[in-house]
Design an enzyme around this catalytic site. Structure first.
Site, PDB file in Angstrom:
ATOM      1  N   ARG A 157       0.827  -1.215   0.000  1.00  0.00           N
ATOM      2  CA  ARG A 157       0.000   0.000   0.000  1.00  0.00           C
ATOM      3  C   ARG A 157       0.860   1.265   0.000  1.00  0.00           C
ATOM      4  O   ARG A 157       0.531   2.274   0.629  1.00  0.00           O
ATOM      5  CB  ARG A 157      -0.955   0.020   1.197  1.00  0.00           C
ATOM      6  CG  ARG A 157      -1.951  -1.120   1.224  1.00  0.00           C
ATOM      7  CD  ARG A 157      -2.891  -1.098   0.024  1.00  0.00           C
ATOM      8  NE  ARG A 157      -3.869  -2.177   0.103  1.00  0.00           N
ATOM      9  CZ  ARG A 157      -3.686  -3.400  -0.372  1.00  0.00           C
ATOM     10  NH1 ARG A 157      -2.549  -3.709  -0.983  1.00  0.00           N
ATOM     11  NH2 ARG A 157      -4.617  -4.315  -0.263  1.00  0.00           N
ATOM     12  N   SER A 232     -11.597   0.136   2.013  1.00  0.00           N
ATOM     13  CA  SER A 232     -10.834  -0.305   3.190  1.00  0.00           C
ATOM     14  C   SER A 232     -10.132   0.903   3.804  1.00  0.00           C
ATOM     15  O   SER A 232      -9.302   1.532   3.150  1.00  0.00           O
ATOM     16  CB  SER A 232      -9.816  -1.371   2.788  1.00  0.00           C
ATOM     17  OG  SER A 232     -10.473  -2.489   2.261  1.00  0.00           O
ATOM     18  N   GLU A 327      -5.504   4.313   5.686  1.00  0.00           N
ATOM     19  CA  GLU A 327      -5.107   4.118   4.289  1.00  0.00           C
ATOM     20  C   GLU A 327      -5.425   5.343   3.425  1.00  0.00           C
ATOM     21  O   GLU A 327      -4.551   5.787   2.665  1.00  0.00           O
ATOM     22  CB  GLU A 327      -5.782   2.870   3.723  1.00  0.00           C
ATOM     23  CG  GLU A 327      -5.187   2.396   2.435  1.00  0.00           C
ATOM     24  CD  GLU A 327      -5.602   0.984   2.091  1.00  0.00           C
ATOM     25  OE1 GLU A 327      -5.976   0.756   0.925  1.00  0.00           O
ATOM     26  OE2 GLU A 327      -5.543   0.099   2.964  1.00  0.00           O
TER      27      GLU A 327
END
Length: 332
Positions: A157, A232, A327
């Site tokens: 990520r 997410s 995130e």
């Protein structure tokens, strides 16, 4: 410029400056605009952002389109897509052409240009495995750069683009290395895929994997068009083997996966076991079907999101000694 319709969390942000980027002929105008703006943000589908009430910056909305086959050699193909292409539509288009390798990444919201920034991943695939090169515009030098996968410094990520000086680079296009049927093999490491009814027949096709991934995501994740969310919201934390074994002894049903000599914990499992699945805090909450997804039930602002994030992080840390990392990018 109101940005509520341009971010999937539906936060009522306002940008002080706004430009819709549709083609490279606009670059001289864009270079001129940045001289009068201290900050700039590049916006794709707005699916990985938490926007402040006022974005004190030049916001560049990527709307450039186009997909082309660059080359084919045997069972390998090289494909280029412009940054403004919708990611899921691009995945679907590639499958229709017989170009495989992206099917596990179906239905991920956002654009092609945003995908390398986050190094998007799902169901056993990360973008770095299929990227060939990324074309960027460097605002500082006013020129194009081509970055290969090593240049992009991909990690979980993460990428060079997330660590570079904010607003210096704008991804214009991405090239992918895919395969045709003769070289394709399904990636079915995740139990959800292994047990899906669509994947019990042989031979398994890329189209079947694509359909199964979509069905799983639609069952677990709310549609941002129906219930505002940013997908997410927390990264799956990576812990040492010793930490993992300590947690496993205490929580035998702990969900985790081996990852480069360590373990990646399922953040959704941690949040669920901290009591936040389906729980609200004012106008925001963690989704009832997927604890990893933060949703806006209506009327939320950035401060509401921040308050919920702080409480979830605190309680997860108190229980598991694991620090959850947000995130989506905070855009201010």
């Amino acid at each position: 410029m109101c940005l509520q319709a341009l971010n999937t969390l539906a936060l009522p942000a306002v940008a002080k400056q706004f430009l819709c980027f549709e083609n490279e002929a606009q670059l001289p105008e864009l270079q001129e605009k940045i001289q009068t703006s201290s900050k700039r943000w590049v916006l794709g589908g707005g699916s990985n952002m938490v926007m402040a009430d006022t974005v004190d910056a030049l916001l560049i909305h990527m709307q450039n389109k186009g997909i082309r086959l660059i080359a084919q050699q045997g069972d390998e193909v090289w494909v280029e897509a412009q940054a403004g292409e919708v990611w899921h539509d691009f995945v679907h288009y590639c499958l229709d052409q017989g170009w495989y390798g992206l099917e596990n990444l179906a239905l991920i919201p956002g654009t092609v240009g945003a995908a390398p920034v986050q190094n998007i991943g799902a169901y056993g695939i990360e973008l770095q495995q299929v990227v060939h090169a990324v074309k960027v515009w460097d605002f500082l030098t006013a020129q194009y750069l081509w970055l290969d996968t090593a240049d992009c410094q991909f990690a979980y990520r993460d990428s060079f683009f997330k660590r570079a000086p904010q607003g210096r680079y704008m991804i214009v296009a991405v090239q992918f290395k895919l395969v045709t049927a003769g070289a394709w093999t399904p990636i079915l490491r995740y139990p959800d895929l292994q047990h899906h009814p669509l994947l019990q027949k042989t031979p398994i096709t890329a189209q079947a994997v694509f359909q199964a991934v979509m069905a799983i995501r639609q069952q677990k994740l709310p549609d941002p068009a129906v219930l505002a969310n940013a997908g997410s919201f927390f990264k799956n934390p990576i812990v040492t083997t010793a930490h993992y074994e300590q947690l496993l002894a205490q929580y035998p049903d702990l969900v985790a996966y081996p990852y480069q000599g360590q373990y990646k914990l399922a953040a959704g499992w941690l949040i669920d076991h901290a009591g936040w699945k389906g729980k609200r805090l004012g106008p925001v909450g963690m989704h009832k079907n997927q604890a990893l997804v933060l949703v806006n039930y209506g009327g939320a602002r950035a401060a509401d999101v921040a308050a919920l994030v702080q409480q979830v992080q605190q309680q997860v840390f108190e229980l598991f000694q694991v620090q959850l990392e947000q995130e989506p990018i905070a855009v201010q």
